[in-house]
Design a protein around this motif. Structure first.
Motif, PDB file in Angstrom:
ATOM      1  N   VAL A  39       0.989  -1.277  -0.289  1.00  0.00           N
ATOM      2  CA  VAL A  39       0.000  -0.049  -0.131  1.00  0.00           C
ATOM      3  C   VAL A  39       1.012   1.067   0.250  1.00  0.00           C
ATOM      4  N   ALA A  53      -0.572   1.137  -5.645  1.00  0.00           N
ATOM      5  CA  ALA A  53      -0.733   0.076  -4.761  1.00  0.00           C
ATOM      6  C   ALA A  53      -0.622  -1.134  -5.754  1.00  0.00           C
ATOM      7  N   VAL A  72      -2.667  10.370   1.508  1.00  0.00           N
ATOM      8  CA  VAL A  72      -3.040   9.052   2.290  1.00  0.00           C
ATOM      9  C   VAL A  72      -2.874   9.662   3.967  1.00  0.00           C
ATOM     10  N   ILE A  75      -3.744   3.478   6.629  1.00  0.00           N
ATOM     11  CA  ILE A  75      -3.258   1.290   5.645  1.00  0.00           C
ATOM     12  C   ILE A  75      -3.768   1.423   6.101  1.00  0.00           C
ATOM     13  N   ASN A  76      -4.394   0.517   5.981  1.00  0.00           N
ATOM     14  CA  ASN A  76      -5.293  -0.904   5.951  1.00  0.00           C
ATOM     15  C   ASN A  76      -3.926  -2.441   6.370  1.00  0.00           C
ATOM     16  N   THR A  77      -3.437  -2.215   8.140  1.00  0.00           N
ATOM     17  CA  THR A  77      -2.639  -2.438   8.450  1.00  0.00           C
ATOM     18  C   THR A  77      -2.516  -3.713   8.678  1.00  0.00           C
ATOM     19  N   TRP A  97      -6.911   1.797   1.359  1.00  0.00           N
ATOM     20  CA  TRP A  97      -6.319   3.060   1.953  1.00  0.00           C
ATOM     21  C   TRP A  97      -7.007   4.121   2.003  1.00  0.00           C
TER      22      TRP A  97
END
Length: 123
Positions: A39, A53, A72, A75-77, A97
């Motif tokens: 990402v 991404a 941004v 983010i989707n960790t 994101w």
């Protein structure tokens, strides 16, 4: 929140000047089992159409493009340990994101759900 789609199979859900981005269920189905997701960095400035991404699958590595321009913000960790979330929940928990939109009018050039369904039906 309104959801928009690109011809490259990204979705974006906007809430005022904030938005969340991911790939569509159709896209993840075409890719097969997702093995890794790269990402963009928090703070990255994206321009509409930028490669933002990369989604790696057993079939190929595919770029994910910014549906609109902006910065941004998150983010989707969860994807670090569970990239398969994109397969199981592409349009919900498998988001990629969040961003602040540079120009919300860029959303006007995207597809609504009905137009996207027509696009996919023709492929």
């Amino acid at each position: 929140m309104p959801r928009y789609f690109t011809r490259d199979h990204e979705w974006i859900e906007a809430d005022g000047s904030s938005a969340r981005v991911g790939i569509t269920d159709y896209a993840q189905g075409q890719l097969g089992d997702i093995t890794f997701v790269e990402v963009p960095a928090v703070g990255a400035s994206l321009t509409k159409g930028d490669s933002a991404a990369v989604v790696d699958s057993v079939k190929a590595a595919s770029d994910v493009y910014a549906p609109v321009g902006g910065t941004v913000t998150a983010i989707n960790t969860a994807l670090e340990d569970a990239p398969d979330l994109v397969n199981s929940a592409a349009e919900s928990d498998g988001w990629l994101w969040d961003m602040d939109l540079a120009d919300p009018t860029e959303l006007d050039g995207l597809l609504d759900a009905a137009a996207y369904a027509e696009l996919v039906a023709g492929q």
